[in-house]
Design a protein around this motif. Structure first.
Motif, short mmCIF file in Angstrom:
data_model
loop_
_atom_site.label_atom_id
_atom_site.label_comp_id
_atom_site.label_asym_id
_atom_site.label_seq_id
_atom_site.Cartn_x
_atom_site.Cartn_y
_atom_site.Cartn_z
N PRO A 1 0.94 -1.21 -0.06
CA PRO A 1 0.12 0.21 0.06
C PRO A 1 0.83 1.43 0.07
O PRO A 1 1.91 1.43 0.68
N LEU A 2 0.45 2.34 -0.57
CA LEU A 2 1.04 3.53 -0.87
C LEU A 2 0.92 4.42 0.56
O LEU A 2 -0.16 4.37 1.31
N PRO A 3 2.20 4.63 1.04
CA PRO A 3 1.94 5.54 2.28
C PRO A 3 1.48 6.73 1.99
O PRO A 3 1.76 7.46 1.19
N VAL B 1 0.82 11.60 -1.07
CA VAL B 1 1.32 10.22 -1.27
C VAL B 1 2.86 10.16 -0.80
O VAL B 1 3.53 10.90 -1.59
N ARG B 2 3.04 9.72 0.20
CA ARG B 2 4.45 9.74 0.75
C ARG B 2 5.29 8.80 0.14
O ARG B 2 5.60 7.55 0.82
N GLU C 1 -9.14 10.75 -5.54
CA GLU C 1 -9.03 10.47 -3.92
C GLU C 1 -8.02 9.27 -3.92
O GLU C 1 -8.31 8.47 -4.79
N VAL C 2 -7.20 9.25 -2.86
CA VAL C 2 -6.54 8.12 -2.55
C VAL C 2 -6.66 7.78 -1.35
O VAL C 2 -6.60 8.76 -0.25
N THR C 3 -6.94 6.64 -1.05
CA THR C 3 -7.26 6.20 0.25
C THR C 3 -6.29 5.00 0.71
O THR C 3 -5.56 4.42 0.18
N ARG C 4 -6.20 4.92 1.83
CA ARG C 4 -5.13 3.83 2.62
C ARG C 4 -5.50 2.43 2.03
O ARG C 4 -6.90 2.17 1.98
N GLY C 5 -4.54 1.82 1.76
CA GLY C 5 -4.68 0.42 1.23
C GLY C 5 -4.61 0.39 -0.20
O GLY C 5 -4.25 -0.87 -0.77
#
Length: 340
Positions: free
Chosen positions: A26-28, A56-57, A82-86
């Motif tokens: 998953p993207l941090p 997006v880290r 939108e970017v969400t966790r996972g």
């Protein structure tokens, strides 16, 4: 030399393994949910940098490398995302390629006037006000309907739009949906209606919409107005009078208003008003073209949302006395006209 080559191969293999591992993770993110904005004409490099700017880290070069490797011939679409966790890098790229943008909604309500529609669009979140400062005539011209009055021409529904898209796009959706709904209703019309065109059906439907307090009464209310049109009796319906008063109406309909002539005063003028007076929904459209077979010429509100229908003025007057005694001008107009 062989040892150096072997070491180099090990390093390359480790780097490849690490890169592959990164693509499966998953993207941090800076928060549980971040938004990124991809401008028109953005390259994969720009999209990667915008993702990092948005929260997006990761290294933009790493994300850019993955985009270039995985996108192949596919292109990304501009917009707000939108970017969400996972979400993994592949999920983000898929979203950008599909154009799965942030979607918002605005609801246009049955019975609203075009003024209310414009006010709702102006308040809608992240909807670009392209029509701000435009007259109603300019709006219709921009929508490809020059010279057409906007009232009633938009279908009441909930519309989805991408974040930061323009309000003309929402209006265009609504206009086209009303065109389709009206055309379908007109094709399904009952025979021998005293309506010359789909536009007249739309006008009648708008009156039915404003007169109806209970869903089941729509066909009967339409039947009353159809009966009146057939015999040349004035419609005498308060909502048209109120519409004709415009901003001068203060919420209190007086007897003097009923005798003040305007193009929309159906107490002083015969037939339908020149345009719709509001947005009718599907049920009102169908009621206008498939009215109830009734002998009623009058109706009055019972006070619970339903209406009492009468075939004669004497019966109607008794109903007014029963349901609207003490109602002042409203009771008077109901005794004289088609409804209240």
């Amino acid at each position: 030399m062989r040892k150096l080559l072997a070491l180099l191969l090990i390093v390359i293999a480790a780097a490849a393994a690490g890169a592959w591992w990164w693509t499966t993770q998953p993207l941090p993110l800076a928060a549980a949910r971040v938004e990124i904005s991809v401008p028109n004409g953005a390259s994969l490099r720009t999209a990667a940098h915008k993702a990092v700017e948005g929260g997006v880290r990761t290294y933009p070069e790493l994300l850019q490398w993955y985009f270039r490797l995985a996108a192949r011939e596919q292109t990304i679409k501009p917009g707000e995302y939108e970017v969400t966790r996972g979400m993994r890098p592949a999920d983000l790229l898929d979203k950008l390629v599909r154009g799965d943008r942030i979607v918002l909604t605005v609801t246009l309500v049955e019975g609203w006037t075009f003024k209310q529609v414009r006010q709702a669009l102006a308040r809608a979140e992240h909807l670009r006000p392209e029509t701000a400062g435009m007259s109603n005539e300019d709006v219709m011209k921009a929508l490809g309907k020059p010279g057409v009055a906007p009232e009633g021409r938009f279908f009441p529904d909930t519309y989805h739009y991408a974040k930061n898209s323009g309000d003309l796009a929402v209006l265009r959706q609504s206009l086209q949906l009303m065109d389709r709904r009206l055309s379908a209703a007109w094709e399904a019309r009952a025979p021998d209606l005293p309506l010359k065109s789909a536009d007249e059906a739309l006008i009648l439907a708008s009156i039915v919409e404003k007169e109806t307090g209970q869903h089941a009464d729509r066909p009967e209310i339409a039947g009353v107005f159809i009966n009146r049109l057939r015999i040349g009796m004035r419609l005498q319906t308060d909502p048209t009078v109120i519409y004709g008063l415009g901003d001068a109406f203060d919420g209190n309909l007086r007897r003097s208003h009923l005798t003040t002539d305007t193009p929309y005063n159906t107490y002083t003028r015969a037939g339908l008003p020149p345009t719709p007076i509001a947005m009718p929904g599907k049920a009102s459209l169908m009621a206008a073209v498939q009215p109830a077979q009734t002998k009623s010429l009058y109706f009055v509100a019972r006070g619970d949302g339903s209406s009492h229908f009468s075939p004669s003025l004497s019966e109607h007057n008794r109903a007014v006395n029963r349901y609207q005694r003490g109602g002042g001008a409203a009771a008077g107009s109901a005794a004289e006209g088609g409804g209240n």
